[in-house]
Write a protein that holds these residues in place. Sequence first.
Motif, PDB file in Angstrom:
ATOM      1  N   TYR A  11     -51.415 -42.265   3.535  1.00  0.00           N
ATOM      2  CA  TYR A  11     -50.166 -41.309   3.446  1.00  0.00           C
ATOM      3  C   TYR A  11     -49.475 -41.661   2.063  1.00  0.00           C
ATOM      4  O   TYR A  11     -49.754 -42.484   1.356  1.00  0.00           O
ATOM      5  CB  TYR A  11     -49.307 -41.620   4.508  1.00  0.00           C
ATOM      6  CG  TYR A  11     -49.552 -40.972   6.008  1.00  0.00           C
ATOM      7  CD1 TYR A  11     -49.521 -39.605   6.296  1.00  0.00           C
ATOM      8  CD2 TYR A  11     -50.910 -41.474   6.639  1.00  0.00           C
ATOM      9  CE1 TYR A  11     -50.010 -39.025   7.286  1.00  0.00           C
ATOM     10  CE2 TYR A  11     -51.294 -40.847   7.979  1.00  0.00           C
ATOM     11  CZ  TYR A  11     -50.873 -39.545   8.186  1.00  0.00           C
ATOM     12  OH  TYR A  11     -51.311 -39.215   9.471  1.00  0.00           O
ATOM     13  N   HIS A  12     -48.757 -40.782   1.535  1.00  0.00           N
ATOM     14  CA  HIS A  12     -48.242 -40.628   0.282  1.00  0.00           C
ATOM     15  C   HIS A  12     -47.347 -42.043   0.116  1.00  0.00           C
ATOM     16  O   HIS A  12     -46.385 -42.291   0.774  1.00  0.00           O
ATOM     17  CB  HIS A  12     -47.323 -39.541  -0.062  1.00  0.00           C
ATOM     18  CG  HIS A  12     -46.701 -39.076  -1.236  1.00  0.00           C
ATOM     19  ND1 HIS A  12     -45.623 -39.925  -1.861  1.00  0.00           N
ATOM     20  CD2 HIS A  12     -47.277 -38.412  -2.286  1.00  0.00           C
ATOM     21  CE1 HIS A  12     -45.618 -39.346  -3.291  1.00  0.00           C
ATOM     22  NE2 HIS A  12     -46.523 -38.487  -3.256  1.00  0.00           N
ATOM     23  N   ALA A  71     -49.488 -33.914   9.912  1.00  0.00           N
ATOM     24  CA  ALA A  71     -49.248 -34.154   8.349  1.00  0.00           C
ATOM     25  C   ALA A  71     -50.648 -34.315   7.874  1.00  0.00           C
ATOM     26  O   ALA A  71     -50.938 -33.582   6.805  1.00  0.00           O
ATOM     27  CB  ALA A  71     -48.472 -35.346   8.278  1.00  0.00           C
ATOM     28  N   SER A  72     -51.633 -34.862   8.454  1.00  0.00           N
ATOM     29  CA  SER A  72     -52.873 -34.973   7.738  1.00  0.00           C
ATOM     30  C   SER A  72     -53.635 -33.818   7.860  1.00  0.00           C
ATOM     31  O   SER A  72     -54.313 -33.183   6.999  1.00  0.00           O
ATOM     32  CB  SER A  72     -53.730 -36.060   8.434  1.00  0.00           C
ATOM     33  OG  SER A  72     -53.764 -36.070   9.890  1.00  0.00           O
ATOM     34  N   ALA A  73     -53.250 -32.830   9.117  1.00  0.00           N
ATOM     35  CA  ALA A  73     -53.983 -31.496   9.122  1.00  0.00           C
ATOM     36  C   ALA A  73     -53.436 -30.440   8.303  1.00  0.00           C
ATOM     37  O   ALA A  73     -54.077 -29.717   7.804  1.00  0.00           O
ATOM     38  CB  ALA A  73     -53.483 -30.865  10.700  1.00  0.00           C
ATOM     39  N   ALA A  74     -52.195 -30.706   7.836  1.00  0.00           N
ATOM     40  CA  ALA A  74     -51.461 -29.840   6.788  1.00  0.00           C
ATOM     41  C   ALA A  74     -52.139 -30.162   5.374  1.00  0.00           C
ATOM     42  O   ALA A  74     -52.275 -29.218   4.594  1.00  0.00           O
ATOM     43  CB  ALA A  74     -50.031 -30.216   6.684  1.00  0.00           C
ATOM     44  N   ILE A  75     -52.452 -31.357   5.174  1.00  0.00           N
ATOM     45  CA  ILE A  75     -53.239 -31.729   3.818  1.00  0.00           C
ATOM     46  C   ILE A  75     -54.436 -31.186   3.977  1.00  0.00           C
ATOM     47  O   ILE A  75     -54.850 -30.528   2.785  1.00  0.00           O
ATOM     48  CB  ILE A  75     -53.318 -33.307   3.778  1.00  0.00           C
ATOM     49  CG1 ILE A  75     -51.559 -33.732   3.468  1.00  0.00           C
ATOM     50  CG2 ILE A  75     -54.126 -33.722   2.588  1.00  0.00           C
ATOM     51  CD1 ILE A  75     -51.231 -33.440   2.026  1.00  0.00           C
ATOM     52  N   ILE A  83     -45.854 -23.469   6.859  1.00  0.00           N
ATOM     53  CA  ILE A  83     -45.188 -24.353   6.106  1.00  0.00           C
ATOM     54  C   ILE A  83     -44.802 -23.308   4.836  1.00  0.00           C
ATOM     55  O   ILE A  83     -45.374 -23.001   4.192  1.00  0.00           O
ATOM     56  CB  ILE A  83     -46.193 -25.526   5.329  1.00  0.00           C
ATOM     57  CG1 ILE A  83     -46.736 -26.161   6.337  1.00  0.00           C
ATOM     58  CG2 ILE A  83     -45.426 -26.373   4.121  1.00  0.00           C
ATOM     59  CD1 ILE A  83     -47.855 -27.289   6.334  1.00  0.00           C
ATOM     60  N   THR A  84     -43.224 -23.414   4.557  1.00  0.00           N
ATOM     61  CA  THR A  84     -42.799 -22.436   3.211  1.00  0.00           C
ATOM     62  C   THR A  84     -43.076 -23.114   2.213  1.00  0.00           C
ATOM     63  O   THR A  84     -43.452 -24.539   1.919  1.00  0.00           O
ATOM     64  CB  THR A  84     -41.274 -22.528   3.794  1.00  0.00           C
ATOM     65  OG1 THR A  84     -40.791 -23.991   3.176  1.00  0.00           O
ATOM     66  CG2 THR A  84     -40.630 -22.339   5.061  1.00  0.00           C
ATOM     67  N   PRO A  85     -43.255 -21.980   1.053  1.00  0.00           N
ATOM     68  CA  PRO A  85     -43.905 -22.336  -0.446  1.00  0.00           C
ATOM     69  C   PRO A  85     -42.806 -23.422  -0.808  1.00  0.00           C
ATOM     70  O   PRO A  85     -43.269 -24.159  -1.766  1.00  0.00           O
ATOM     71  CB  PRO A  85     -43.867 -21.132  -0.861  1.00  0.00           C
ATOM     72  CG  PRO A  85     -43.970 -20.051   0.021  1.00  0.00           C
ATOM     73  CD  PRO A  85     -43.181 -20.748   1.290  1.00  0.00           C
ATOM     74  N   GLU A  86     -41.427 -23.696  -0.190  1.00  0.00           N
ATOM     75  CA  GLU A  86     -40.585 -24.328  -0.902  1.00  0.00           C
ATOM     76  C   GLU A  86     -40.541 -25.977  -0.228  1.00  0.00           C
ATOM     77  O   GLU A  86     -40.062 -26.851  -0.830  1.00  0.00           O
ATOM     78  CB  GLU A  86     -39.254 -23.873  -0.696  1.00  0.00           C
ATOM     79  CG  GLU A  86     -38.963 -22.547  -1.241  1.00  0.00           C
ATOM     80  CD  GLU A  86     -39.426 -21.353  -0.355  1.00  0.00           C
ATOM     81  OE1 GLU A  86     -39.056 -20.289  -0.983  1.00  0.00           O
ATOM     82  OE2 GLU A  86     -39.776 -21.725   0.718  1.00  0.00           O
ATOM     83  N   THR A  87     -41.509 -25.968   0.711  1.00  0.00           N
ATOM     84  CA  THR A  87     -41.667 -27.440   1.244  1.00  0.00           C
ATOM     85  C   THR A  87     -42.340 -28.470   0.156  1.00  0.00           C
ATOM     86  O   THR A  87     -43.369 -28.173  -0.236  1.00  0.00           O
ATOM     87  CB  THR A  87     -42.355 -27.351   2.415  1.00  0.00           C
ATOM     88  OG1 THR A  87     -41.559 -26.371   3.426  1.00  0.00           O
ATOM     89  CG2 THR A  87     -42.715 -28.693   3.053  1.00  0.00           C
ATOM     90  N   VAL A  88     -41.443 -29.488   0.254  1.00  0.00           N
ATOM     91  CA  VAL A  88     -42.051 -30.443  -0.759  1.00  0.00           C
ATOM     92  C   VAL A  88     -42.454 -31.870   0.197  1.00  0.00           C
ATOM     93  O   VAL A  88     -43.767 -32.332  -0.267  1.00  0.00           O
ATOM     94  CB  VAL A  88     -40.938 -31.036  -1.802  1.00  0.00           C
ATOM     95  CG1 VAL A  88     -41.445 -32.198  -2.631  1.00  0.00           C
ATOM     96  CG2 VAL A  88     -40.594 -29.909  -2.869  1.00  0.00           C
ATOM     97  N   GLU A  89     -41.711 -32.065   0.894  1.00  0.00           N
ATOM     98  CA  GLU A  89     -41.989 -33.161   1.819  1.00  0.00           C
ATOM     99  C   GLU A  89     -42.121 -32.710   3.336  1.00  0.00           C
ATOM    100  O   GLU A  89     -41.462 -32.082   3.645  1.00  0.00           O
ATOM    101  CB  GLU A  89     -40.741 -34.208   1.927  1.00  0.00           C
ATOM    102  CG  GLU A  89     -40.676 -34.928   0.475  1.00  0.00           C
ATOM    103  CD  GLU A  89     -39.512 -35.998   0.495  1.00  0.00           C
ATOM    104  OE1 GLU A  89     -39.449 -36.710  -0.542  1.00  0.00           O
ATOM    105  OE2 GLU A  89     -38.701 -36.274   1.343  1.00  0.00           O
ATOM    106  N   TYR A  90     -43.260 -33.167   4.015  1.00  0.00           N
ATOM    107  CA  TYR A  90     -43.628 -33.031   5.359  1.00  0.00           C
ATOM    108  C   TYR A  90     -43.771 -34.275   6.012  1.00  0.00           C
ATOM    109  O   TYR A  90     -44.788 -35.074   5.627  1.00  0.00           O
ATOM    110  CB  TYR A  90     -45.086 -32.222   5.164  1.00  0.00           C
ATOM    111  CG  TYR A  90     -45.649 -31.599   6.463  1.00  0.00           C
ATOM    112  CD1 TYR A  90     -45.375 -30.291   6.742  1.00  0.00           C
ATOM    113  CD2 TYR A  90     -46.034 -32.415   7.427  1.00  0.00           C
ATOM    114  CE1 TYR A  90     -46.035 -29.605   7.908  1.00  0.00           C
ATOM    115  CE2 TYR A  90     -46.472 -31.901   8.616  1.00  0.00           C
ATOM    116  CZ  TYR A  90     -46.767 -30.440   8.853  1.00  0.00           C
ATOM    117  OH  TYR A  90     -47.113 -30.006   9.912  1.00  0.00           O
TER     118      TYR A  90
END
Length: 351
Positions: A269-270, A300-304, A232-239
């Motif tokens: 979720y958000h 998405a939950s794995a990323a969080i 996930i790029t550092p610039e990623t805001v929404e996933y």
Amino acid sequence: MNTYPNVTETKDLIKQLVSIPSPSGNTFKVIQFVEEYLKDLSVETKRNRKGGLMATIPGANNKEHRMLTAHVDTLGAMVKEVKSNGRLRLDLIGGFRYNSIEGEYCEIHTSAGDVLTGTILLHQTSVHVYKDAGEAKRDQTNMEVRIDAKVENAEDVRALGIEVGDFVSFDPRVQLTANGFIKSRHLDDKASVGILLQLMKRIKEEDVTLPHTTHFLISNNEEIGYGGNSNITPETVEYLAVDMGAMGDGQSTDEYTVSICVKDASGPYHYGLRRHLVQIAELNEIGYKLDIYPYYGSDASAAIRSGHDIIHGLVGPGIDSSHAFERTHETSLIHTENLLYHYLHSKIIAY
């Protein structure tokens, strides 16, 4: 509602995807298929070390990125034991029950690259021999693979090249009906992968510039919990994870709309992203249902969980009989693709 441009093409693409065996841990061939598809569209791609594929479409804003993800890995199994009776004991890959694969045709993929066919059966299948055929528990002890070869013992099986750790994939039994249904194993999540591929094709054909640089992660370990937690790029805001909506008692999701998940086993979720997706759906007359999946997790939950500071969401087509004999309707594909299309043309929400 805007007209979906190629729903027949999307269903045909999903049919191709589900027909490529890809249990978690053995996804090379399906990733290669997706990679070639995107190459033909001139979409930039890069494989990660886990074997997943990242595709990127540059946007007007390169400081704030979006990421969408769908997974090509599926449920499956591995050979746990070569039994003395010439049959195979399985160890399952992913969260499902043995009763959902009883009687299913399968393929055994040897480490040498050979493929043998078989059938997954209860050991006590014959009612003419076993009094408890109906009551016997469907579990690892009683279920086995009958190989389509003349084998009478473990030595015969090993002579075919079959060994512990070989992957076993399930026949998808895919069918497209005249009235718009697609039924198959592994619509989780190859229906969503087909939608994302068609979405990228639509963007390229329309030659539009998206408001934000957007990444599409085709992940390959979601069924075992960690497909989308990296790269996930550092610039990623929404996933945004694009994965199936689960149907059943107490659920609002159906086979004819896009499901927007508000909460699953990982928590809510958000809220802001959820409201944004609902506003897009209502503005564009897109059929949607809000739902909670109590026994569900996503990329998405794995990323969080892995610590990324992102806004996360989950949407997808409604799938009946998840992790078994799945089915959806083309209208669910239509609504899901249209929601994603308009979402990608919107600005990232304020947070």
